[in-house]
Design an enzyme around this catalytic site. Structure first.
Site, PDB file in Angstrom:
ATOM      1  N   HIS A   1     -30.048 -74.523 -40.368  1.00  0.00           N
ATOM      2  CA  HIS A   1     -29.141 -73.377 -40.540  1.00  0.00           C
ATOM      3  C   HIS A   1     -29.484 -72.636 -41.834  1.00  0.00           C
ATOM      4  O   HIS A   1     -29.420 -71.407 -41.910  1.00  0.00           O
ATOM      5  CB  HIS A   1     -27.679 -73.826 -40.583  1.00  0.00           C
TER       6      HIS A   1
ATOM      7  N   HIS B   1     -21.950 -74.687 -29.334  1.00  0.00           N
ATOM      8  CA  HIS B   1     -22.448 -76.071 -29.243  1.00  0.00           C
ATOM      9  C   HIS B   1     -22.585 -76.522 -27.798  1.00  0.00           C
ATOM     10  O   HIS B   1     -22.922 -77.674 -27.543  1.00  0.00           O
ATOM     11  CB  HIS B   1     -21.474 -77.024 -29.954  1.00  0.00           C
TER      12      HIS B   1
ATOM     13  N   GLU C   1     -27.479 -72.494 -32.915  1.00  0.00           N
ATOM     14  CA  GLU C   1     -27.203 -73.929 -32.798  1.00  0.00           C
ATOM     15  C   GLU C   1     -28.368 -74.676 -32.157  1.00  0.00           C
ATOM     16  O   GLU C   1     -28.731 -75.787 -32.549  1.00  0.00           O
ATOM     17  CB  GLU C   1     -25.924 -74.166 -31.984  1.00  0.00           C
TER      18      GLU C   1
ATOM     19  N   ASP D   1     -15.029 -72.804 -29.164  1.00  0.00           N
ATOM     20  CA  ASP D   1     -16.301 -73.134 -29.842  1.00  0.00           C
ATOM     21  C   ASP D   1     -17.117 -71.876 -30.129  1.00  0.00           C
ATOM     22  O   ASP D   1     -18.341 -71.834 -29.924  1.00  0.00           O
ATOM     23  CB  ASP D   1     -17.093 -74.119 -28.975  1.00  0.00           C
TER      24      ASP D   1
ATOM     25  N   TYR E   1     -23.383 -66.181 -35.579  1.00  0.00           N
ATOM     26  CA  TYR E   1     -22.886 -67.479 -35.144  1.00  0.00           C
ATOM     27  C   TYR E   1     -21.733 -67.339 -34.137  1.00  0.00           C
ATOM     28  O   TYR E   1     -20.587 -67.722 -34.381  1.00  0.00           O
ATOM     29  CB  TYR E   1     -22.431 -68.287 -36.361  1.00  0.00           C
TER      30      TYR E   1
ATOM     31  N   HIS F   1     -30.550 -80.578 -38.782  1.00  0.00           N
ATOM     32  CA  HIS F   1     -29.738 -79.529 -38.145  1.00  0.00           C
ATOM     33  C   HIS F   1     -29.161 -78.588 -39.202  1.00  0.00           C
ATOM     34  O   HIS F   1     -29.307 -77.365 -39.129  1.00  0.00           O
ATOM     35  CB  HIS F   1     -28.622 -80.205 -37.347  1.00  0.00           C
ATOM     36  N   GLU F   2     -28.509 -79.185 -40.213  1.00  0.00           N
ATOM     37  CA  GLU F   2     -27.837 -78.338 -41.217  1.00  0.00           C
ATOM     38  C   GLU F   2     -28.843 -77.567 -42.060  1.00  0.00           C
ATOM     39  O   GLU F   2     -28.624 -76.394 -42.386  1.00  0.00           O
ATOM     40  CB  GLU F   2     -26.936 -79.194 -42.118  1.00  0.00           C
TER      41      GLU F   2
HETATM   42  C1  LIG Z   1     -17.456 -76.093 -40.326  1.00  0.00           C
HETATM   43  C2  LIG Z   1     -17.582 -75.395 -39.010  1.00  0.00           C
HETATM   44  C3  LIG Z   1     -18.433 -76.182 -38.042  1.00  0.00           C
HETATM   45  C4  LIG Z   1     -19.892 -76.074 -38.446  1.00  0.00           C
HETATM   46  C5  LIG Z   1     -20.700 -76.645 -37.308  1.00  0.00           C
HETATM   47  C6  LIG Z   1     -21.962 -77.326 -37.843  1.00  0.00           C
HETATM   48  S1  LIG Z   1     -23.203 -76.184 -38.248  1.00  0.00           S
HETATM   49  C7  LIG Z   1     -22.521 -78.203 -36.788  1.00  0.00           C
HETATM   50  O1  LIG Z   1     -22.996 -77.700 -35.780  1.00  0.00           O
HETATM   51  N1  LIG Z   1     -22.490 -79.509 -37.040  1.00  0.00           N
HETATM   52  C8  LIG Z   1     -23.097 -80.423 -36.107  1.00  0.00           C
HETATM   53  C9  LIG Z   1     -23.161 -81.785 -36.769  1.00  0.00           C
HETATM   54  C10 LIG Z   1     -24.128 -82.641 -36.027  1.00  0.00           C
HETATM   55  C11 LIG Z   1     -25.499 -82.298 -36.003  1.00  0.00           C
HETATM   56  C12 LIG Z   1     -26.407 -83.088 -35.328  1.00  0.00           C
HETATM   57  C13 LIG Z   1     -25.962 -84.267 -34.623  1.00  0.00           C
HETATM   58  C14 LIG Z   1     -24.561 -84.572 -34.640  1.00  0.00           C
HETATM   59  C15 LIG Z   1     -23.660 -83.761 -35.306  1.00  0.00           C
HETATM   60  C16 LIG Z   1     -22.331 -80.491 -34.809  1.00  0.00           C
HETATM   61  O2  LIG Z   1     -22.912 -80.762 -33.769  1.00  0.00           O
HETATM   62  N2  LIG Z   1     -21.007 -80.270 -34.881  1.00  0.00           N
HETATM   63  C17 LIG Z   1     -20.163 -80.390 -33.659  1.00  0.00           C
HETATM   64  C18 LIG Z   1     -19.473 -81.709 -33.671  1.00  0.00           C
HETATM   65  C19 LIG Z   1     -19.145 -79.262 -33.639  1.00  0.00           C
HETATM   66  O3  LIG Z   1     -18.956 -78.614 -34.708  1.00  0.00           O
HETATM   67  O4  LIG Z   1     -18.565 -79.052 -32.557  1.00  0.00           O
HETATM   68 ZN   LIG Z   2     -24.729 -76.308 -36.494  1.00  0.00          ZN
END
Ligand SMILES: CCCCC[C@H](S)C(=O)N[C@@H](Cc1ccccc1)C(=O)N[C@@H](C)C(=O)O
Ligand SMILES: [Zn+2]
Ligand SMILES: [Ca+2]
Length: 339
Positions: free
Chosen positions: A154, A250, A174, A245, A165, A150-151
């Site tokens: 990005h 998300h 996302e 959000d 975003y 996922h990251e």
């Molecule tokens: C710092 C600001 C927030 C950045 C959000 C990051 S890109 C993101 O979307 N992270 C994922 C992490 C993840 C990925 C795959 C599986 C599980 C969790 C994400 O889903 N974050 C959620 C918890 C959120 O930020 O609401």
């Molecule tokens: Zn993300």
């Protein structure tokens, strides 16, 4: 683990007599792919993500050396982040012929132990950041291969279409992060898995899936502060229109996630039947849509058009009829209500 970790070398610090895990810029590429891609993993030692991101932006700070104690790899979060970044890089190299996140062989940098019990992971424009989770909702996020996917996606998005975003383009951003996170994980593990974060979600409750599901978004509960329905939407008419959000990036991502699932595995959704075309075709369509047809402000309708065009490029219409691949794309976006 050591066998797979040929990129690590342990250097002994004479003063502390401790062995640190150091990962030099590897000229020969990572263990399993020929392109020159360095891999580095660091320890934030619980520095918060805000100060970390600031120091990263101002001084290129990446964190501290990872301590491995006196045996190799005492830090499982660091080991996971490191190996997961290599696996996802392999996916983009092998399947999409992409040489690292920028297609120019950029180093893969991860920093673990960001913040205190931080229930998140992120891409800060330069590298991957992983929290340790609170041990209740999430375990160490570095443990999730789909999280790394996922990251890192990005990172790919930022180096290609750079979708804004926020609101609909943020939801597509996302969603593509989830889609390639899932595809990358399935490539690396060889198993079908449409959950996001299943390896780190509620570590004390086995078998309860992940933070999100691409195959059935509504099966995962959402904190009701967001949606009266209480679950992730699987139809455009149920999209979140509030401001939380960043406009539901998300939340509404699940609508496009469902479309990707239907294109890949098929199914009947709100009465619309989609004949799946399989991951090896679906991933090419989404990658081509991302890299050739989407723009920073693209929303759901643009995503639909980009995927149809990408499919038409790859799987030609025949005597005026869309190919089965393009028919699947059209039906999937019809099924999730994206006109
Ligand atoms: C710092 C600001 C927030 C950045 C959000 C990051 S890109 C993101 O979307 N992270 C994922 C992490 C993840 C990925 C795959 C599986 C599980 C969790 C994400 O889903 N974050 C959620 C918890 C959120 O930020 O609401
Ligand atoms: Zn993300
Ligand atoms: Ca998964």
């Amino acid at each position: 683990v050591f066998g797979k970790m040929q990129n690590f070398i342990a250097v002994k610090d004479a003063t502390t007599n401790k062995t640190y895990m150091h990962t030099p810029h590897i000229s020969g590429g990572t263990t399993t792919n020929p392109n020159i891609v360095g891999v580095s993993t660091y320890d934030a030692r619980r520095m918060g993500e805000t100060p970390f991101i600031l120091l990263s932006a101002l001084f290129g700070f990446t964190g501290f050396e990872v301590e491995t104690g006196n045996s190799f790899f005492a830090d499982p979060a660091a080991v996971s982040a490191h190996t997961n970044s290599m696996k996802i890089n392999d996916y983009f190299q092998k399947i999409h012929k992409r040489n690292s996140l920028d297609d120019k062989g950029m180093r893969l940098i991860s920093t673990v132990h960001i913040g205190s019990k931080w229930n998140n992971a992120a891409w800060n424009g330069k590298q991957m950041l992983y929290g340790d989770g609170d041990g209740i909702i999430l375990g160490s996020l570095a443990g999730g291969l789909d999280v790394a996917g996922h990251e890192m996606t990005h990172g790919v998005i930022e180096n290609t279409t750079d979708l804004i975003y926020q609101d609909e383009s943020g939801a597509i951003n996302e969603s593509l992060a989830d889609i390639f996170g899932a595809y990358g994980e399935m490539y690396a593990t060889g198993t079908v898995d449409w959950d996001m974060g299943e390896d780190i979600y509620t570590p004390n409750i086995p078998g309860d899936g992940g933070l999100r599901s691409l195959s059935d978004p509504t099966s995962v509960r959402l904190s009701t502060t967001y949606l009266p329905s209480g679950h992730y939407p699987d139809h455009y008419d149920d999209r979140y229109l509030g401001t939380l959000d960043r406009g539901g990036v998300h939340i509404n991502s699940s609508i496009n996630n469902k479309a990707a699932y239907l294109i890949t595995d098929g199914g009947t959704h709100y009465g619309v039947t989609v004949q799946g075309i399989g991951r090896t075709k679906a991933e090419k369509i989404f990658y081509r849509a991302l890299t050739l047809y989407l723009t920073p402000s693209s929303g759901f309708k643009d995503m639909r058009e980009a995927a149809i065009q990408a499919s038409r490029d790859l799987y030609k219409d025949r005597n005026g009829q869309p190919s089965p691949e393009t028919a699947a794309v059209i039906a999937a976006y019809d099924a999730v209500g994206v006109p």
